[in-house]
Scaffold this motif. Structure first.
Motif, PDB file in Angstrom:
ATOM      1  N   ASN A 103       7.309  10.106   7.315  1.00  0.00           N
ATOM      2  CA  ASN A 103       8.309   9.141   6.855  1.00  0.00           C
ATOM      3  C   ASN A 103       7.774   7.713   6.945  1.00  0.00           C
ATOM      4  OD1 ASN A 103       8.342   8.662   9.602  1.00  0.00           O
ATOM      5  ND2 ASN A 103      10.384   9.542   9.921  1.00  0.00           N
ATOM      6  N   LYS A 131      11.224   2.927   5.034  1.00  0.00           N
ATOM      7  CA  LYS A 131       9.868   2.773   4.508  1.00  0.00           C
ATOM      8  C   LYS A 131       9.561   3.808   3.429  1.00  0.00           C
ATOM      9  CE  LYS A 131       7.759   0.599   8.552  1.00  0.00           C
ATOM     10  NZ  LYS A 131       6.740   0.695   9.624  1.00  0.00           N
ATOM     11  N   ALA A 132       8.783   3.367   2.436  1.00  0.00           N
ATOM     12  CA  ALA A 132       8.333   4.246   1.362  1.00  0.00           C
ATOM     13  C   ALA A 132       6.900   3.872   1.000  1.00  0.00           C
ATOM     14  CB  ALA A 132       9.247   4.129   0.145  1.00  0.00           C
ATOM     15  N   SER A 287       8.803   8.958  -0.465  1.00  0.00           N
ATOM     16  CA  SER A 287       9.245   8.819   0.925  1.00  0.00           C
ATOM     17  C   SER A 287       9.713  10.177   1.442  1.00  0.00           C
ATOM     18  CB  SER A 287      10.371   7.791   1.028  1.00  0.00           C
ATOM     19  OG  SER A 287      11.504   8.201   0.287  1.00  0.00           O
TER      20      SER A 287
END
Length: 417
Positions: A103, A131-132, A287
């Motif tokens: 992730n 977060k991505a 993600s």
């Protein structure tokens, strides 16, 4: 003279009285006519309002009926056009052992993630506070995993923004499957991908291809409305069962190709991105990536003849099912409910502990308990089942260790023809 005058006065009074009566009658008639006019007007307005109210009621009922006929529920949708009930759709919810998960929480914003490789570049960005991993155009990306098993599921979210018209005519996103750990195009493999050009209908199809000397030749476009999935977050579930590839997009099945990955060319996965333009602020990111090992799907195993499992547990020395067994039994029941042509023989096996005659009886009663679970709890017809006990006579491992004994305590499902 007086008498004549009196008659004249009386005559005038009589005429005046008659005129008054006439006027009074005319007045009453006018009033009644006015009343009838008002009543008719009221009736007309009331009738109009009643009709409008009834129209609204029938329109609402019709609307509800229309919505009901097209409503989707869970893993299926129903259509009642032409008085035919048509049920479609399916889904897949991974639940196996986790092989890889990322992730990107350990990665700093702006950095390339530590658990990935690429021939291009990329960076960690923030999307809705999470977060991505933003991909660069003309890039190929692989997670740092070891060789994947024959049966697994890959889950990830695809995050896209600003995918409208400008600079997207040659864009494409997809996945490549191969038996090579490489960032280049493998010699043998397969892929699925789609255009990111939201402004064109070309994105409403998914292209599937495979290649190589020992791979079946498939090159086809599968209709799927990807256009409505852009500029948002879309969940993908990719399931590989040996040569079979299934892809679910927001839990709706988009791809199901039984022999797409011939000779099991699905041991490694590449993500790729082509044709976006950073100047136009196009964003394509992934993600919540997770890979889990999954058993071969139950229906496939039954259609191939059957399987045995140690996931069905009983109390020691008893035919009473443990609650931990219910989830797996429910999966088998779902397959049997969906495909009413499948009939099975349930066979119980034990380890060698205890008396062999008692073990034979116990194995048979355990097989019967499994059958009765399907009949009593899932409403399946008894005519679709047989059951047997084999006791300790057919071990698949040595009974000299706890591990071996655990393997021998199993339930077998054989498909009846």
């Amino acid at each position: 003279m007086k008498t004549k005058y009196l008659y004249t006065v009386l005559a005038l009074l009589s005429i005046s009285f008659s005129q008054a009566q006439l006027l009074d009658k005319l007045k009453k008639k006018a009033e009644k006519a006015a009343e009838r006019t008002v009543e008719k007007r009221v009736e007309k307005e009331t009738e109009k309002k009643t009709d409008e109210a009834l129209d609204e009621v029938f329109e609402e009922k019709s609307s509800k009926k229309s919505k009901k006929s097209s409503k989707k529920s869970g893993d299926e949708s129903t259509s009642n056009s032409s008085n035919n009930e048509i049920v479609t759709g399916s889904n897949f919810f991974p639940g196996g052992q986790v092989l890889f998960s990322d992730n990107f929480k350990q990665d700093a914003y702006g950095d390339f993630p530590a658990n990935w490789n690429t021939n291009s570049g990329g960076e960690i960005i923030k999307v809705n506070g999470e977060k991505a991993f933003k991909l660069n155009p003309s890039g190929t990306y692989t997670a740092k995993t070891s060789k994947l098993p024959e049966n697994y599921a890959l889950e990830f979210d695809l995050v896209t923004e600003n995918l409208d018209y400008k600079g997207l005519s040659g864009s494409n996103f997809g996945l490549v499957f191969s038996n090579e750990s490489t960032l280049s195009k493998p010699k043998n493999g397969g892929k699925f991908g789609f255009s990111l050009w939201k402004g064109s209908n070309i994105c409403n199809q998914i292209n599937v291809q495979n290649w190589g000397k020992t791979n079946g030749k498939i090159d086809n476009n599968i209709p799927f409305k990807m256009q409505e999935k852009f500029n948002t977050i879309t969940h993908f579930t990719v399931v590989v069962n040996k040569s079979r590839l299934r892809v679910f997009i927001d839990n709706e099945k988009a791809i199901d190709l039984p022999s797409f990955l011939s000779n099991n060319f699905g041991n490694y996965i590449q993500f790729y991105l082509k044709g976006t333009d950073p100047k136009e602020k196009h964003i394509v990111a992934i993600s919540n990536v997770k890979i889990t090992e999954e058993g071969e799907d139950i229906r496939s195993m039954l259609l191939k003849g059957g399987f045995s499992t140690t996931k069905i547990l009983f109390d020691s020395g008893s035919d009473k099912l443990k609650k931990e067994s219910y989830a797996f039994l429910d999966k088998i029941a779902k397959v049997l409910q969906d495909d009413t042509t499948i009939r099975i023989n349930i066979i119980g096996h034990t380890d060698s502990d205890g008396d062999d005659v008692k073990n034979m009886t116990l194995s048979k009663s355990r097989a019967a308990a499994v059958m009765n679970y399907f009949i009593d709890n899932k409403g399946l017809n008894k005519s679709r089942f047989m059951f047997q006990g084999r006791g300790e006579n057919e071990p698949v491992a040595y009974n000299t260790s706890a591990e071996g004994k655990a393997q021998n305590r199993r339930v077998e499902f054989q498909t009846l023809k």
